[in-house]
Design a protein around this motif. Structure first.
Motif, PDB file in Angstrom:
ATOM      1  N   CYS A  10       0.842  -1.203   0.000  1.00  0.00           N
ATOM      2  CA  CYS A  10       0.000   0.000   0.000  1.00  0.00           C
ATOM      3  C   CYS A  10       0.873   1.246   0.000  1.00  0.00           C
ATOM      4  O   CYS A  10       0.647   2.172  -0.787  1.00  0.00           O
ATOM      5  N   TRP A  11       1.871   1.262   0.870  1.00  0.00           N
ATOM      6  CA  TRP A  11       2.759   2.426   0.975  1.00  0.00           C
ATOM      7  C   TRP A  11       3.593   2.610  -0.302  1.00  0.00           C
ATOM      8  O   TRP A  11       3.782   3.726  -0.774  1.00  0.00           O
ATOM      9  N   TYR A  12       4.076   1.494  -0.842  1.00  0.00           N
ATOM     10  CA  TYR A  12       4.892   1.562  -2.053  1.00  0.00           C
ATOM     11  C   TYR A  12       4.086   2.139  -3.214  1.00  0.00           C
ATOM     12  O   TYR A  12       4.555   3.042  -3.917  1.00  0.00           O
ATOM     13  N   TYR A  13       2.892   1.627  -3.416  1.00  0.00           N
ATOM     14  CA  TYR A  13       2.093   2.120  -4.538  1.00  0.00           C
ATOM     15  C   TYR A  13       1.597   3.543  -4.310  1.00  0.00           C
ATOM     16  O   TYR A  13       1.448   4.298  -5.261  1.00  0.00           O
ATOM     17  N   LYS A  14       1.401   3.911  -3.073  1.00  0.00           N
ATOM     18  CA  LYS A  14       1.080   5.311  -2.780  1.00  0.00           C
ATOM     19  C   LYS A  14       2.245   6.198  -3.223  1.00  0.00           C
ATOM     20  O   LYS A  14       2.047   7.226  -3.882  1.00  0.00           O
ATOM     21  N   ALA A  15       3.453   5.784  -2.872  1.00  0.00           N
ATOM     22  CA  ALA A  15       4.647   6.552  -3.252  1.00  0.00           C
ATOM     23  C   ALA A  15       4.808   6.602  -4.768  1.00  0.00           C
ATOM     24  O   ALA A  15       5.070   7.671  -5.339  1.00  0.00           O
ATOM     25  N   GLU A  16       4.649   5.455  -5.426  1.00  0.00           N
ATOM     26  CA  GLU A  16       4.804   5.397  -6.874  1.00  0.00           C
ATOM     27  C   GLU A  16       3.784   6.300  -7.580  1.00  0.00           C
ATOM     28  O   GLU A  16       4.128   7.040  -8.498  1.00  0.00           O
ATOM     29  N   CYS A  17       2.534   6.215  -7.137  1.00  0.00           N
ATOM     30  CA  CYS A  17       1.495   7.060  -7.749  1.00  0.00           C
ATOM     31  C   CYS A  17       1.759   8.530  -7.474  1.00  0.00           C
ATOM     32  O   CYS A  17       1.573   9.374  -8.352  1.00  0.00           O
ATOM     33  N   GLY A  18       2.177   8.832  -6.267  1.00  0.00           N
ATOM     34  CA  GLY A  18       2.497  10.217  -5.929  1.00  0.00           C
ATOM     35  C   GLY A  18       3.630  10.742  -6.780  1.00  0.00           C
ATOM     36  O   GLY A  18       3.588  11.872  -7.270  1.00  0.00           O
ATOM     37  N   SER A  19       4.646   9.920  -6.977  1.00  0.00           N
ATOM     38  CA  SER A  19       5.780  10.314  -7.803  1.00  0.00           C
ATOM     39  C   SER A  19       5.343  10.582  -9.237  1.00  0.00           C
ATOM     40  O   SER A  19       5.715  11.598  -9.835  1.00  0.00           O
ATOM     41  N   MET A  20       4.548   9.683  -9.790  1.00  0.00           N
ATOM     42  CA  MET A  20       4.082   9.848 -11.175  1.00  0.00           C
ATOM     43  C   MET A  20       3.133  11.037 -11.302  1.00  0.00           C
ATOM     44  O   MET A  20       3.247  11.822 -12.236  1.00  0.00           O
ATOM     45  N   ALA A  21       2.214  11.157 -10.366  1.00  0.00           N
ATOM     46  CA  ALA A  21       1.221  12.239 -10.438  1.00  0.00           C
ATOM     47  C   ALA A  21       1.889  13.602 -10.322  1.00  0.00           C
ATOM     48  O   ALA A  21       1.560  14.532 -11.054  1.00  0.00           O
ATOM     49  N   SER A  22       2.846  13.711  -9.415  1.00  0.00           N
ATOM     50  CA  SER A  22       3.489  15.017  -9.224  1.00  0.00           C
ATOM     51  C   SER A  22       4.544  15.292 -10.282  1.00  0.00           C
ATOM     52  O   SER A  22       4.709  16.421 -10.728  1.00  0.00           O
ATOM     53  N   GLY A  23       5.261  14.242 -10.707  1.00  0.00           N
ATOM     54  CA  GLY A  23       6.338  14.432 -11.666  1.00  0.00           C
ATOM     55  C   GLY A  23       5.875  14.633 -13.087  1.00  0.00           C
ATOM     56  O   GLY A  23       6.247  15.598 -13.750  1.00  0.00           O
ATOM     57  N   MET A  24       5.029  13.759 -13.561  1.00  0.00           N
ATOM     58  CA  MET A  24       4.615  13.793 -14.959  1.00  0.00           C
ATOM     59  C   MET A  24       3.365  14.630 -15.193  1.00  0.00           C
ATOM     60  O   MET A  24       3.163  15.155 -16.275  1.00  0.00           O
TER      61      MET A  24
END
Length: 168
Positions: free
Chosen positions: A41-55
């Motif tokens: 849960c934490w990993y995918y939260k981080a991954e989605c946050g990274s993609m959403a904010s970065g791209m």
């Protein structure tokens, strides 16, 4: 893992696959609140946050993303988690943290060490070049960055500096 959680994780990943990282981030944030001891849960939260904010420019605080990666790693210290954390650190200019993360990933999964070291070297150097542009045209100014990138390329090839000099 409970069937309900498995289904919710799968649904969140499906949302990620459609490219709706903002919604997926929201879904995984909720899952983290419901399942605070689940590393995925934490990993995918981080991954989605990274993609959403970065791209996609969604306003998600880097600190929140770093904390999500940190929680995932503390709960389940996997190579992939460290690698993703390291890539995120590079993307926000936290190069020392990225270096530590890639080294830890290589330590955990020795069969991927060469790939991880070379990935760090290339991504680190590309990020530095993009950040410092014209300054990097001066060999003296770029020397410390090239030296660090080269150090990891040599580690990836399992070649020490003396052998590299002899080969060149």
């Amino acid at each position: 893992m409970a069937k309900d959680l498995t289904e919710k994780l799968a649904a969140g990943m499906k949302t990620m696959d459609t490219g709706d990282f903002e919604k997926a981030y929201s879904d995984f944030r909720k899952l983290c609140n419901e399942n605070p001891k689940n590393a995925e849960c934490w990993y995918y939260k981080a991954e989605c946050g990274s993609m959403a904010s970065g791209m996609f420019g969604t306003k998600i605080d880097d600190k929140e993303i770093l904390e999500a990666y940190d929680k995932a790693i503390k709960l389940d210290p996997q190579c992939d988690y460290y690698e993703s954390y390291g890539m995120f650190c590079i993307s926000i200019g936290k190069y020392d943290e990225a270096e530590v993360a890639f080294c830890k990933a290589a330590e955990i999964n020795e069969s991927r060490a060469a790939n991880l070291y070379s990935e760090f070297a290339v991504e680190y150097f590309n990020s530095i070049m993009a950040s410092y542009g014209e300054i990097m045209e001066d060999p003296k100014a770029r020397a410390p960055y090239v030296k660090k990138a080269l150090k990891y390329m040599l580690k990836a090839l399992e070649i020490d500096p003396e052998e590299a000099k002899a080969l060149l």
